[in-house]
Design an enzyme around this catalytic site. Structure first.
Site, short mmCIF file in Angstrom:
data_model
loop_
_atom_site.label_atom_id
_atom_site.label_comp_id
_atom_site.label_asym_id
_atom_site.label_seq_id
_atom_site.Cartn_x
_atom_site.Cartn_y
_atom_site.Cartn_z
N ASP A 66 0.81 -1.18 -0.17
CA ASP A 66 0.03 -0.03 -0.06
C ASP A 66 0.85 1.32 0.00
O ASP A 66 2.07 1.15 0.24
CB ASP A 66 -0.88 0.08 1.30
CG ASP A 66 -0.16 -0.21 2.45
OD1 ASP A 66 0.83 -0.31 2.50
OD2 ASP A 66 -1.11 -0.91 3.33
N ASN A 134 -7.56 -2.45 14.61
CA ASN A 134 -8.78 -2.86 14.31
C ASN A 134 -8.88 -3.87 13.09
O ASN A 134 -9.94 -3.97 12.64
CB ASN A 134 -9.51 -1.50 13.34
CG ASN A 134 -8.78 -1.15 12.19
OD1 ASN A 134 -7.69 -1.90 11.88
ND2 ASN A 134 -9.01 0.21 11.49
N HIS A 136 -7.29 -4.54 10.46
CA HIS A 136 -7.01 -4.27 8.87
C HIS A 136 -5.69 -4.96 8.50
O HIS A 136 -4.81 -5.33 9.23
CB HIS A 136 -6.76 -2.89 8.60
CG HIS A 136 -5.66 -2.04 8.86
ND1 HIS A 136 -5.62 -0.68 8.93
CD2 HIS A 136 -4.37 -2.42 9.27
CE1 HIS A 136 -4.41 -0.11 9.21
NE2 HIS A 136 -3.68 -1.18 9.71
N GLU A 141 -9.48 -1.86 5.45
CA GLU A 141 -10.23 -1.37 6.69
C GLU A 141 -11.28 -2.31 6.96
O GLU A 141 -11.98 -2.72 5.93
CB GLU A 141 -10.42 0.03 6.59
CG GLU A 141 -9.23 1.02 6.25
CD GLU A 141 -8.45 1.28 7.75
OE1 GLU A 141 -8.07 -0.02 8.32
OE2 GLU A 141 -8.03 2.11 7.91
P1 PGA Z 1 2.26 -1.18 12.94
O1 PGA Z 1 1.17 -1.11 11.80
O2 PGA Z 1 3.43 -2.23 12.72
O3 PGA Z 1 3.08 0.14 12.80
O4 PGA Z 1 1.73 -1.36 14.07
C1 PGA Z 1 0.62 -2.44 11.29
C2 PGA Z 1 -0.42 -2.15 10.51
O5 PGA Z 1 -1.17 -1.32 10.82
O6 PGA Z 1 -0.66 -2.94 9.67
#
Ligand code: PGA
Length: 266
Positions: A66, A134, A136, A141
């Site tokens: 992404d 959450n 994702h 999302e």
């Molecule tokens: P993070 O993000 O490794 O910074 O916790 C992971 C994600 O949101 O996929």
């Protein structure tokens, strides 16, 4: 689904990097699906060590999950910048191709189609993932429905708040992103999801054991035949012990007790 629990992010990162190395050594033209975020940093650090020790990347193609819309490759919070600075910079061997969605493309729909075509022509052997609090994966999302292909997504307030730690002000966090879709992720031959810390414990437990739901996209991974969750003791703490064996892999036995049930950490 395999679950591997480590006593430190560092040893977990080394394990994840060794899985990536195995793919590179096995395949003629390895394709790695790569992720950004704080969680994958120990993996990238260990992987850089392997490349410095002679792992050859010249046959490898990388395809990132992404990118934020509106940030160019030089922006310090863009995922182009993240990958260059945390993985590729200064290595003695570079992938033959590095692909990241272009969040500055004038025609975003066309950029999504270009990315899908790229994934179609380069089937992903190994997909690395983090997980949002959450649920994702990539920037897919929680929603009442999920899109299978690369698409434009509006980030949820939870994701914006969570990612604000990387920006000066929360207002600076882009509201939209381009993300690979769930189908593209599930079509990878092998998937490795990394998660660390107590803040991820509940979502990890739901991803592993909860019902498969579009409002918790990581549950979709239950449908895949080769998924490994690489966790630390904190992110595994909401999973019943019988699910992961109750034995964390210790990085340095001389520093701690012999491997065994972590009775003191229950
Ligand atoms: P993070 O993000 O490794 O910074 O916790 C992971 C994600 O949101 O996929």
């Amino acid at each position: 689904m395999k679950i591997r629990v480590f006593d430190s992010a560092r040893s977990a990162g080394l394990y994840a990097a060794s899985l990536m190395e195995a793919v590179i050594l096995r395949e003629d033209n390895p394709v790695l699906g790569l992720a950004t975020g704080g969680t994958v940093l120990p993996c990238y650090q260990a992987f850089r060590g392997l490349v410095w020790c002679g792992l050859d990347l010249s046959r490898t193609t990388t395809i990132n999950l992404d990118e934020y819309i509106g940030l160019d490759a030089q922006h310090p919070q863009s995922y182009h910048y993240f990958m260059e600075h945390n993985l590729f910079a200064g290595l003695p061997s570079r992938p033959r191709a590095v692909h990241i969605p272009d969040g500055t493309a004038g025609d975003l729909e066309r950029e999504c189609a270009r990315y899908d075509d790229l994934i179609h022509r380069n089937p992903i052997d190994f997909q690395l993932l983090g997980i949002g609090t959450n649920g994702h994966i990539g920037f897919n999302e929680p929603s009442h429905s999920l899109l299978s292909r690369t698409h434009v997504v509006s980030l949820t307030e939870e994701t914006i708040a969570s990612n604000a730690r990387f920006f000066e002000r929360v207002e600076d966090v882009p509201r939209r992103a381009l993300t690979m879709g769930v189908q593209s992720i599930l079509q990878a031959r092998q998937i490795v999801l990394m998660a660390f810390g107590r803040a991820k414990a509940d979502v990890v437990a739901r991803a592993v054991q909860g019902e498969v739901r579009t409002d918790l996209p990581a549950t979709m991974l239950q449908l895949h035949r080769d998924v490994t969750f690489i966790l630390d003791v904190d992110s595994a703490s909401a999973l019943p012990r019988e699910v992961w064996g109750g034995h964390a892999v210790l990085s340095d036995a001389s520093d701690g007790p012999e491997p065994g049930p972590l009775l003191s950490r229950s």
